[in-house]
Every structure is written in structure tokens, then in C-alpha cells.
Scaffold this active site. Structure first.
Site, PDB file in Angstrom:
ATOM      1  N   HIS A  86       0.832  -1.209   0.000  1.00 52.60           N
ATOM      2  CA  HIS A  86       0.000   0.000   0.000  1.00 52.60           C
ATOM      3  C   HIS A  86       0.868   1.260   0.000  1.00 52.60           C
ATOM      4  O   HIS A  86       0.623   2.184  -0.779  1.00 52.60           O
ATOM      5  CB  HIS A  86      -0.952   0.045   1.195  1.00 52.60           C
ATOM      6  N   GLU A  87       1.850   1.309   0.866  1.00 53.43           N
ATOM      7  CA  GLU A  87       2.675   2.518   1.004  1.00 53.43           C
ATOM      8  C   GLU A  87       3.409   2.875  -0.288  1.00 53.43           C
ATOM      9  O   GLU A  87       3.692   4.045  -0.531  1.00 53.43           O
ATOM     10  CB  GLU A  87       3.679   2.357   2.149  1.00 53.43           C
ATOM     11  N   SER A  88       3.717   1.894  -1.116  1.00 57.45           N
ATOM     12  CA  SER A  88       4.449   2.131  -2.362  1.00 57.45           C
ATOM     13  C   SER A  88       3.530   2.100  -3.589  1.00 57.45           C
ATOM     14  O   SER A  88       4.022   2.062  -4.714  1.00 57.45           O
ATOM     15  CB  SER A  88       5.543   1.076  -2.519  1.00 57.45           C
ATOM     16  N   ARG A 116      -5.184  -1.749   2.272  1.00 59.17           N
ATOM     17  CA  ARG A 116      -4.216  -2.476   3.096  1.00 59.17           C
ATOM     18  C   ARG A 116      -4.803  -3.822   3.542  1.00 59.17           C
ATOM     19  O   ARG A 116      -4.122  -4.837   3.514  1.00 59.17           O
ATOM     20  CB  ARG A 116      -3.835  -1.646   4.326  1.00 59.17           C
TER      21      ARG A 116
END
Length: 184
Positions: free
Chosen positions: A50-52, A169
Site C-alpha cells: 500500500h505505502e508504495s 491495506r
């Protein structure tokens, strides 16, 4: 645990090509930082995915947005990030698969990863260092305990400061657990 490109793709939502590129680096990060329990690995894959944006970005997209402008001194956010010099906000923007942000966090990561991140913050954009910085962050912030306990929302808050993107996520977490053969 063997992180195949197929497992990495399922758990991060990455394309097969991006998963193949990152799989050996994700494997190394998990081994180095003791992310070994399948529940922990599943959460790690989901959060980094998710963060990337599914292993597409290892650098924060820069506007600067109103929120990003607060990364600059003398704001309270800049002080919290350890940004002390004009330009620190953009220079130490989020990088790596978990988006290491701010001069203070880059300094800590530089020590932990033995990289010259203060002079070369762009090193965290390289796949190997992007993955290792995520593992380092995970270990340094004791996130394995939350992951193995199934405290996924709390884990998200520790990484993101809130619950931004929680549905994505959780979908990645479910896919990662399935790919790793976890039944719950």
C-alpha cells in the site's frame, strides 16, 4: 520462508514484473530483520504494497501539497520530523517502501542501514535499499508483535499516523495471507 514473485505480487498488489524485481530484496529484508512468521510477512507485504502503491513508487510524489509544505521549518510538523534546514521537507521526503520521512528518520536509517542518506537520500529509491529500509523501519518500530497479534489497524496507524488506505491495506493483507497458506 521463500518469498516468490507470486507471493510478493499477491501480497503487495504488484505487477509480475515489479514483484520479480522486488522479491529477492523483500526476502533479504525479511531475513535480516526477522520478519519470519507468516502472519508477520503477510502484514509486511500488505503494508509495503500500500505505502508504495503496489511497488510502483519508492519516492513520495511531490507537489508540494499543503501537507508537504508543513515538512518545512519552522512548522511543528517539520520539528517533529527533525527538519531544520530550508529545503529539508523535499530533500527528506518519504522514500523507501514504507516512506521514511524527515531528517531525523533519515539519520536513524542511515545509521541502521549503513548508508550515507543525509548526502544521498535518493539511495532509498533503489529497490534494494527501498526494501531494506522498510524492514529496518518494521524492526526498529517493533511492528512484528502487532502483526503476529493480528492488530492490523493499530499497525496501520503506527506506519501511516492514521488509517489512510485501510481498505486497500486489508485487501492486500487478505491476499498475502491466502498466498502464504494462512487460513485465518
Amino acid at each position: 520462508m521463500n518469498l516468490t514473485p507470486e507471493v510478493v505480487a499477491a501480497g503487495t498488489g504488484a505487477s509480475p514484473a515489479r514483484a520479480s524485481l522486488f522479491a529477492p530484496f523483500m526476502q533479504a529484508a525479511c531475513e535480516t530483520y526477522h520478519i519470519l512468521d507468516p502472519r508477520d510477512v503477510a502484514a509486511f507485504l500488505a503494508q509495503t504494497g500500500h505505502e508504495s502503491d503496489h511497488l510502483i513508487f519508492s519516492r513520495e510524489l511531490w507537489g508540494p501539497t499543503a501537507a508537504q509544505k508543513l515538512y518545512e521549518p519552522p512548522s511543528q510538523k517539520a520539528r517533529a520530523l527533525g527538519n531544520t534546514q530550508p529545503g529539508d521537507g523535499e530533500r527528506f521526503c518519504g522514500r523507501g517502501l514504507i516512506q521514511i520521512t524527515g531528517r531525523r528518520n533519515y539519520t536513524l536509517a542511515a545509521i541502521g542501514l549503513e548508508l550515507d542518506l543525509l548526502n544521498h537520500p535518493e539511495l532509498l529509491e533503489q529497490p534494494e535499499h527501498a526494501a531494506m529500509s522498510a524492514g529496518w523501519f518494521w524492526w526498529n518500530n517493533k511492528l512484528s508483535a502487532l502483526a503476529t497479534a493480528g492488530m492490523f489497524t493499530t499497525l496501520t496507524e503506527r506506519i501511516n499516523g492514521g488509517t489512510n488506505g485501510l481498505a486497500d491495506r486489508q485487501a492486500l493483507w487478505d491476499a498475502a495471507k491466502k498466498a502464504l497458506g494462512l487460513t485465518r
